[in-house]
Design a protein around this motif. Structure first.
Motif, PDB file in Angstrom:
ATOM      1  N   UNK A  39      11.002   8.859  -4.250  1.00 38.32           N
ATOM      2  CA  UNK A  39      10.199   7.974  -3.418  1.00 38.32           C
ATOM      3  C   UNK A  39      10.935   7.642  -2.125  1.00 38.32           C
ATOM      4  N   UNK A  40      10.150   7.535  -1.061  1.00 38.78           N
ATOM      5  CA  UNK A  40      10.699   7.199   0.246  1.00 38.78           C
ATOM      6  C   UNK A  40       9.638   6.390   0.985  1.00 38.78           C
ATOM      7  N   UNK A  41       9.905   6.060   2.242  1.00 37.27           N
ATOM      8  CA  UNK A  41       8.924   5.283   3.001  1.00 37.27           C
ATOM      9  C   UNK A  41       7.612   6.033   3.178  1.00 37.27           C
ATOM     10  N   UNK A  42       7.677   7.364   3.168  1.00 34.11           N
ATOM     11  CA  UNK A  42       6.461   8.156   3.355  1.00 34.11           C
ATOM     12  C   UNK A  42       5.997   8.846   2.076  1.00 34.11           C
ATOM     13  N   UNK A  43       6.550   8.440   0.935  1.00 36.58           N
ATOM     14  CA  UNK A  43       6.140   9.048  -0.331  1.00 36.58           C
ATOM     15  C   UNK A  43       6.259   8.026  -1.456  1.00 36.58           C
ATOM     16  N   UNK A  44       5.166   7.859  -2.179  1.00 36.57           N
ATOM     17  CA  UNK A  44       5.124   6.897  -3.284  1.00 36.57           C
ATOM     18  C   UNK A  44       4.518   7.591  -4.501  1.00 36.57           C
ATOM     19  N   UNK A  45       5.183   7.457  -5.663  1.00 33.65           N
ATOM     20  CA  UNK A  45       4.669   7.999  -6.915  1.00 33.65           C
ATOM     21  C   UNK A  45       4.201   6.856  -7.812  1.00 33.65           C
ATOM     22  N   UNK A  46       3.063   7.059  -8.476  1.00 28.18           N
ATOM     23  CA  UNK A  46       2.556   6.073  -9.424  1.00 28.18           C
ATOM     24  C   UNK A  46       2.018   6.796 -10.657  1.00 28.18           C
ATOM     25  N   UNK A  47       2.256   6.188 -11.821  1.00 28.31           N
ATOM     26  CA  UNK A  47       1.767   6.788 -13.063  1.00 28.31           C
ATOM     27  C   UNK A  47       0.251   6.689 -13.152  1.00 28.31           C
ATOM     28  N   UNK A  48      -0.292   5.510 -12.855  1.00 29.89           N
ATOM     29  CA  UNK A  48      -1.732   5.280 -12.942  1.00 29.89           C
ATOM     30  C   UNK A  48      -2.229   4.642 -11.647  1.00 29.89           C
ATOM     31  N   UNK A  49      -3.541   4.561 -11.506  1.00 33.87           N
ATOM     32  CA  UNK A  49      -4.129   3.919 -10.332  1.00 33.87           C
ATOM     33  C   UNK A  49      -3.732   2.452 -10.266  1.00 33.87           C
ATOM     34  N   UNK A  50      -3.614   1.944  -9.055  1.00 39.82           N
ATOM     35  CA  UNK A  50      -3.184   0.565  -8.824  1.00 39.82           C
ATOM     36  C   UNK A  50      -4.386  -0.349  -8.625  1.00 39.82           C
ATOM     37  N   UNK A  51      -4.195  -1.660  -8.776  1.00 41.87           N
ATOM     38  CA  UNK A  51      -5.238  -2.594  -8.315  1.00 41.87           C
ATOM     39  C   UNK A  51      -5.523  -2.324  -6.840  1.00 41.87           C
ATOM     40  N   UNK A  52      -6.752  -2.468  -6.437  1.00 42.96           N
ATOM     41  CA  UNK A  52      -7.135  -2.007  -5.103  1.00 42.96           C
ATOM     42  C   UNK A  52      -6.496  -2.814  -3.979  1.00 42.96           C
ATOM     43  N   UNK A  53      -6.208  -4.085  -4.219  1.00 44.33           N
ATOM     44  CA  UNK A  53      -5.536  -4.846  -3.165  1.00 44.33           C
ATOM     45  C   UNK A  53      -4.097  -4.366  -2.986  1.00 44.33           C
ATOM     46  N   UNK A  54      -3.436  -3.991  -4.082  1.00 46.90           N
ATOM     47  CA  UNK A  54      -2.073  -3.471  -3.989  1.00 46.90           C
ATOM     48  C   UNK A  54      -2.068  -2.077  -3.360  1.00 46.90           C
ATOM     49  N   UNK A  55      -3.046  -1.271  -3.723  1.00 43.56           N
ATOM     50  CA  UNK A  55      -3.175   0.053  -3.111  1.00 43.56           C
ATOM     51  C   UNK A  55      -3.398  -0.079  -1.609  1.00 43.56           C
ATOM     52  N   UNK A  56      -4.248  -1.018  -1.219  1.00 44.15           N
ATOM     53  CA  UNK A  56      -4.506  -1.250   0.207  1.00 44.15           C
ATOM     54  C   UNK A  56      -3.227  -1.671   0.929  1.00 44.15           C
ATOM     55  N   UNK A  57      -2.411  -2.462   0.268  1.00 38.44           N
ATOM     56  CA  UNK A  57      -1.149  -2.908   0.862  1.00 38.44           C
ATOM     57  C   UNK A  57      -0.245  -1.717   1.174  1.00 38.44           C
ATOM     58  N   UNK A  58      -0.128  -0.777   0.227  1.00 39.05           N
ATOM     59  CA  UNK A  58       0.704   0.412   0.451  1.00 39.05           C
ATOM     60  C   UNK A  58       0.119   1.288   1.564  1.00 39.05           C
ATOM     61  N   UNK A  59      -1.194   1.415   1.574  1.00 42.69           N
ATOM     62  CA  UNK A  59      -1.843   2.235   2.604  1.00 42.69           C
ATOM     63  C   UNK A  59      -1.618   1.634   3.988  1.00 42.69           C
ATOM     64  N   UNK A  60      -1.806   0.332   4.113  1.00 40.01           N
ATOM     65  CA  UNK A  60      -1.580  -0.345   5.395  1.00 40.01           C
ATOM     66  C   UNK A  60      -0.137  -0.179   5.855  1.00 40.01           C
ATOM     67  N   UNK A  61       0.794  -0.337   4.924  1.00 40.99           N
ATOM     68  CA  UNK A  61       2.213  -0.242   5.269  1.00 40.99           C
ATOM     69  C   UNK A  61       2.576   1.157   5.754  1.00 40.99           C
ATOM     70  N   UNK A  62       2.067   2.179   5.068  1.00 44.71           N
ATOM     71  CA  UNK A  62       2.353   3.555   5.492  1.00 44.71           C
ATOM     72  C   UNK A  62       1.716   3.861   6.839  1.00 44.71           C
ATOM     73  N   UNK A  63       0.492   3.379   7.034  1.00 45.56           N
ATOM     74  CA  UNK A  63      -0.208   3.643   8.295  1.00 45.56           C
ATOM     75  C   UNK A  63       0.509   3.002   9.474  1.00 45.56           C
ATOM     76  N   UNK A  64       1.199   1.896   9.242  1.00 49.47           N
ATOM     77  CA  UNK A  64       1.931   1.218  10.313  1.00 49.47           C
ATOM     78  C   UNK A  64       3.316   1.806  10.546  1.00 49.47           C
ATOM     79  N   UNK A  65       3.773   2.638   9.624  1.00 49.43           N
ATOM     80  CA  UNK A  65       5.097   3.251   9.770  1.00 49.43           C
ATOM     81  C   UNK A  65       4.940   4.651  10.366  1.00 49.43           C
TER      82      UNK A  65
END
Length: 276
Positions: free
Chosen positions: A37-63
């Motif tokens: 895992x790195x700032x541009x790569x995230x691994x997850x075993x299962x799908x996340x709650x959608x608010x947490x998923x949105x948080x990761x998406x926003x963070x990556x889009x801003x980086x």
């Protein structure tokens, strides 16, 4: 699958290929190179709650953008293995549930990936979900549109130390500077196109050639107006013209000017390559 220093460069190169073309083969190659895992790569075993998923998406889009891969588990510290998702999913449902949290200008691609009858047993008959987050400095920073258990409305998140965190002052300045530089670049490109179009239009106002009178035969009064063709020609007289280059037309044609610009640009690129 583990990770070591020697493999850092190969998996980073493979990650770049994967982000450009997130195919089954590129995902498999990425995991086989023991990516971590790195700032541009995230691994997850299962799908996340959608608010947490949105948080990761926003963070990556801003980086710098990146990828979130579901169906990969961490077996030991920084060691990941393809386990596949245990539950199915609906892409349309994911998009709808992310929509309240994420601005429309933020671009993502949601890609289901299934390995059926693969030669590699660790991937065979396993389902993965890939979310590619695109980086577009013209629209950063992206701000959370809605609060949830894992994020706050009107907050800017960014990737830092392999985590999605609220942005700090220095990070905000950096992404704003990137946006300004991108806007300047886009504006300059637009100005260049406008200038070239205006220049081409100006060229059209000047004819490349002109006609010069070579000889003129005065008119003669026809005896029989019924013979329209030749006699009317004689009635108005005969003038011979010679087509000559227009002395007022620029020495360098529009096409020649564009060719010269291309050569100048090529020289600049060659100099930059030699410096690197």
């Amino acid at each position: 699958m583990g990770s070591n220093v020697e493999n850092d460069k190969p998996w980073k190169e493979q990650l770049a290929s994967f982000l450009k073309d997130p195919t089954r083969r590129n995902l498999r190659n990425l995991l086989q190179l023991e990516a971590v895992e790195d700032n541009d790569l995230e691994f997850k075993r299962e799908l996340l709650p959608f608010d947490l998923l949105a948080k990761h998406i926003l963070a990556m889009a801003n980086k710098d953008g990146g990828a979130i891969v579901f169906g990969v588990e961490e077996t030991n510290l920084n060691q990941f293995s393809p386990c596949g998702l245990s539950n199915s999913f609906d892409i349309t449902d994911i998009e709808k549930k992310l929509e309240p949290y994420v601005p429309k200008k933020l671009e993502i691609s949601i890609i289901p990936t299934y390995y059926k009858g693969e030669d590699y047993p660790e991937f065979k008959d396993k389902l993965f979900l890939i979310i590619i987050v695109k980086y577009n400095p013209r629209y950063v920073p992206f701000i959370a549109l809605k609060s949830g258990e894992n994020l706050k409305k009107d907050t800017i998140y960014i990737r830092r130390n392999r985590a999605s965190e609220p942005i700090n002052y220095d990070e905000l300045q950096e992404i704003l500077n990137n946006r300004i530089e991108t806007e300047y670049s886009t504006t300059d490109e637009r100005k260049l196109i406008e200038h070239l179009e205006e220049l081409k239009e100006l060229y059209n106002y000047i004819p490349k050639s002109i006609k010069k009178v070579v000889s003129y035969k005065p008119p003669s009064v026809p005896l029989n107006f019924g013979l329209a063709g030749q006699q009317f020609k004689n009635f108005f007289g005969e003038t011979e013209y010679e087509t000559l280059p227009n002395p007022d037309y620029p020495e360098e044609s529009y096409e020649g000017f564009i060719k010269r610009l291309i050569e100048i640009k090529k020289d600049i690129i060659i100099k930059l390559v030699k410096k690197s």
